[in-house]
Design a protein around this motif. Structure first.
Motif, short mmCIF file in Angstrom:
data_model
loop_
_atom_site.label_atom_id
_atom_site.label_comp_id
_atom_site.label_asym_id
_atom_site.label_seq_id
_atom_site.Cartn_x
_atom_site.Cartn_y
_atom_site.Cartn_z
N ASP A 172 -6.98 -1.23 14.44
CA ASP A 172 -5.71 -1.65 15.21
C ASP A 172 -5.91 -2.92 15.93
O ASP A 172 -5.42 -3.40 17.17
N ALA A 173 -7.13 -3.63 15.43
CA ALA A 173 -7.45 -4.81 16.27
C ALA A 173 -7.62 -6.11 15.44
O ALA A 173 -8.53 -6.81 15.42
N GLY A 174 -6.61 -6.14 14.49
CA GLY A 174 -6.58 -7.30 13.67
C GLY A 174 -7.63 -7.39 12.44
O GLY A 174 -8.01 -8.47 11.99
N GLY A 175 -8.18 -6.12 12.16
CA GLY A 175 -9.14 -6.20 11.28
C GLY A 175 -10.50 -6.52 11.83
O GLY A 175 -11.42 -6.60 10.93
N MET A 176 -10.79 -6.46 13.17
CA MET A 176 -12.18 -6.77 13.70
C MET A 176 -13.01 -5.76 13.14
O MET A 176 -14.30 -6.17 13.06
N PHE A 177 -12.80 -4.70 13.08
CA PHE A 177 -13.69 -3.41 12.68
C PHE A 177 -13.48 -3.21 11.01
O PHE A 177 -14.88 -2.91 10.52
N ALA A 178 -12.47 -3.35 10.61
CA ALA A 178 -12.41 -2.91 9.18
C ALA A 178 -13.08 -3.95 8.33
O ALA A 178 -13.33 -3.69 7.29
N ALA A 179 -13.21 -5.30 8.77
CA ALA A 179 -13.74 -6.31 8.08
C ALA A 179 -15.26 -5.84 7.77
O ALA A 179 -15.62 -6.57 6.96
N ARG A 180 -16.06 -5.47 8.67
CA ARG A 180 -17.13 -4.89 8.87
C ARG A 180 -17.39 -3.97 7.47
O ARG A 180 -18.21 -4.19 6.65
N LEU A 181 -16.69 -3.06 7.41
CA LEU A 181 -16.70 -2.08 6.18
C LEU A 181 -16.19 -2.65 4.88
O LEU A 181 -17.06 -2.59 4.13
N TRP A 182 -15.43 -3.63 4.96
CA TRP A 182 -15.07 -4.42 3.80
C TRP A 182 -16.20 -5.28 3.38
O TRP A 182 -16.61 -5.10 2.11
N TRP A 183 -16.86 -5.87 4.33
CA TRP A 183 -18.05 -6.54 3.93
C TRP A 183 -19.20 -5.78 3.38
O TRP A 183 -19.93 -5.88 2.44
N LEU A 213 0.71 -1.12 0.16
CA LEU A 213 0.03 0.00 0.06
C LEU A 213 0.85 1.24 0.07
O LEU A 213 0.62 2.09 -0.61
N ARG A 214 1.85 1.23 0.73
CA ARG A 214 2.90 2.58 0.87
C ARG A 214 3.34 2.77 -0.53
O ARG A 214 3.46 3.87 -1.04
N GLN A 215 3.80 1.64 -1.24
CA GLN A 215 4.41 1.73 -2.45
C GLN A 215 3.28 2.24 -3.47
O GLN A 215 3.47 3.28 -4.45
N ALA A 216 2.27 1.79 -3.46
CA ALA A 216 1.07 2.23 -4.45
C ALA A 216 0.75 3.60 -4.22
O ALA A 216 0.46 4.41 -5.28
N LEU A 217 0.67 4.20 -3.00
CA LEU A 217 0.25 5.36 -2.71
C LEU A 217 1.21 6.58 -3.09
O LEU A 217 0.90 7.60 -3.59
N SER A 218 2.50 5.94 -3.18
CA SER A 218 3.59 7.01 -3.64
C SER A 218 3.65 7.27 -5.10
O SER A 218 4.16 8.08 -5.66
N ARG A 219 2.86 6.18 -5.94
CA ARG A 219 2.83 6.37 -7.35
C ARG A 219 1.70 7.51 -7.90
O ARG A 219 2.05 7.90 -8.87
N ALA A 220 0.65 7.57 -6.92
CA ALA A 220 -0.32 8.53 -7.13
C ALA A 220 -1.05 8.38 -8.58
O ALA A 220 -1.53 9.19 -9.22
N ASP A 221 -1.18 6.91 -9.06
CA ASP A 221 -1.80 6.90 -10.22
C ASP A 221 -3.30 6.05 -10.10
O ASP A 221 -3.68 5.70 -11.21
N GLN A 222 -3.69 6.39 -8.90
CA GLN A 222 -5.05 5.67 -8.70
C GLN A 222 -5.70 6.57 -7.68
O GLN A 222 -4.92 7.19 -6.74
N ASP A 223 -6.99 6.37 -7.58
CA ASP A 223 -7.64 7.19 -6.76
C ASP A 223 -8.10 6.20 -5.42
O ASP A 223 -8.51 5.37 -5.73
N TRP A 224 -7.30 6.59 -4.21
CA TRP A 224 -7.05 5.64 -3.19
C TRP A 224 -7.98 6.41 -1.98
O TRP A 224 -7.99 7.54 -1.87
N LEU A 225 -9.01 5.57 -1.41
CA LEU A 225 -9.47 6.09 -0.34
C LEU A 225 -9.20 5.16 0.93
O LEU A 225 -9.48 3.90 0.80
N LEU A 226 -8.45 5.83 1.83
CA LEU A 226 -8.20 5.17 3.13
C LEU A 226 -9.23 5.49 4.22
O LEU A 226 -9.52 6.55 4.44
N ILE A 227 -9.65 4.45 5.05
CA ILE A 227 -10.51 4.46 5.98
C ILE A 227 -10.19 3.93 7.31
O ILE A 227 -9.90 2.62 7.36
N ASP A 228 -10.07 4.53 8.40
CA ASP A 228 -9.81 4.20 9.51
C ASP A 228 -10.98 3.69 10.38
O ASP A 228 -12.01 4.79 10.67
N CYS A 229 -10.96 2.56 10.67
CA CYS A 229 -12.06 2.17 11.43
C CYS A 229 -11.78 1.69 12.79
O CYS A 229 -12.57 0.92 13.58
#
Length: 287
Positions: A102-113, A16-32
């Motif tokens: 910061d919980a192993g994906g416990m809450f991020a998985a909810r947004l993913w789904w 992800l860090r490398q992909a963001l540095s290229r700035a060739d895509q619209d990335w939306l990062l979400i803190d859950c």
């Protein structure tokens, strides 16, 4: 139309860090980030530092609907309400979304789904979350991010979700339903129940504590290991009979994410889960 370009369910912090540095895509990062015992903790942590450019979303306000007392602790948001929320994030058809916590994906998985249920495919969870991002020396910011809203339309996949009455009707029919409960083993057995007023589980359910999907460092286990573990849990049961649940429909999404990472087919969610099920004393309970 739903976005049909699929992505892998997880993305490594360095990738992800490398992909963001290229700035060739619209990335939306979400803190859950969230804490069930202190619902303001995630926002506080976000203000103290987050992945640069990330928006903050709140489990109760943004990823859940109103509680009635009988529909569970984290009911799914109504489609029209979730569509307004997604539009406020500025998601476009070509946007790549990455959720983290910061919980192993416990809450991020909810947004993913939720986004996948809404017909949006280009969504991933940051493997290892906030801790992995810090370890990869990814850019961090304390300023709240914002994006211009959009008119993105969701197309919910109704067949991905079961209601309580459907789960009840399918009890005792293994050719139609295999419940997988993502709660800790003691709560599944009806012991040490502190979240809900009744202890136990839905009759016939099998237990797969969501944290079993993770390695000691908080990243997910390799895909082949996850596949072997879920296939052992299913035994002879067909994958298409699987219905995931947990206490409130949140950590069940972690098992859904793990199965997707393992390359297994899409399965269903009983979103109300145990907190909805046990709210009606006429529904059967097993201990």
């Amino acid at each position: 139309m739903p976005n049909t370009q699929t992505t892998t369910p997880l993305i490594a912090a360095e990738d992800l860090r490398q992909a963001l540095s290229r700035a060739d895509q619209d990335w939306l990062l979400i803190d859950c980030r969230f804490n069930l015992g202190n619902t303001a903790a995630g926002e506080t942590a976000y203000a103290q530092g987050h992945v640069a450019g990330a928006l903050y979303v709140h489990l109760d306000r943004d990823l859940s609907g109103p509680k009635t007392g009988t529909n569970g602790r984290h009911p799914l948001p109504a489609p029209e309400a979730f569509e307004r929320t997604v539009q406020s994030w500025g998601i476009q058809p070509g946007t790549r979304v990455v959720a983290y916590d910061d919980a192993g994906g416990m809450f991020a998985a909810r947004l993913w789904w939720l986004l996948r249920w809404a017909g949006f495919e280009q969504v991933q969870v940051l493997d290892g979350g906030w801790q992995s991002w810090l370890a990869a020396q990814g850019p961090v910011d304390t300023r709240a991010a914002a994006r211009p809203p959009c008119a993105f339309k969701i197309q919910p996949r109704a067949s991905w979700v079961l209601r309580a009455e459907q789960v009840l009707a399918n009890l005792g029919q293994p050719d139609r339903q295999l419940l997988i409960d993502a709660r800790a083993a003691d709560r599944f057995r009806g012991e040490n129940e502190t979240m809900d007023p009744v202890g136990g589980h839905i009759p016939g359910a099998r237990n797969r504590f969501f944290q079993l999907n993770l390695q000691p460092d908080g990243r997910f286990k390799p895909a082949d290991q996850l596949k072997a573990e879920f296939e052992a849990l299913l035994a002879a049961s067909p994958v298409d009979t699987v219905v995931h649940q947990c206490g409130s429909g949140v950590t069940a999404c972690h098992n859904l994410l793990a199965m997707a990472q393992a390359g297994l087919p899409v399965t269903r969610l009983y979103a109300g889960s145990w907190s909805e099920w046990c709210a009606d004393p006429s529904r059967p309970v097993e201990r």
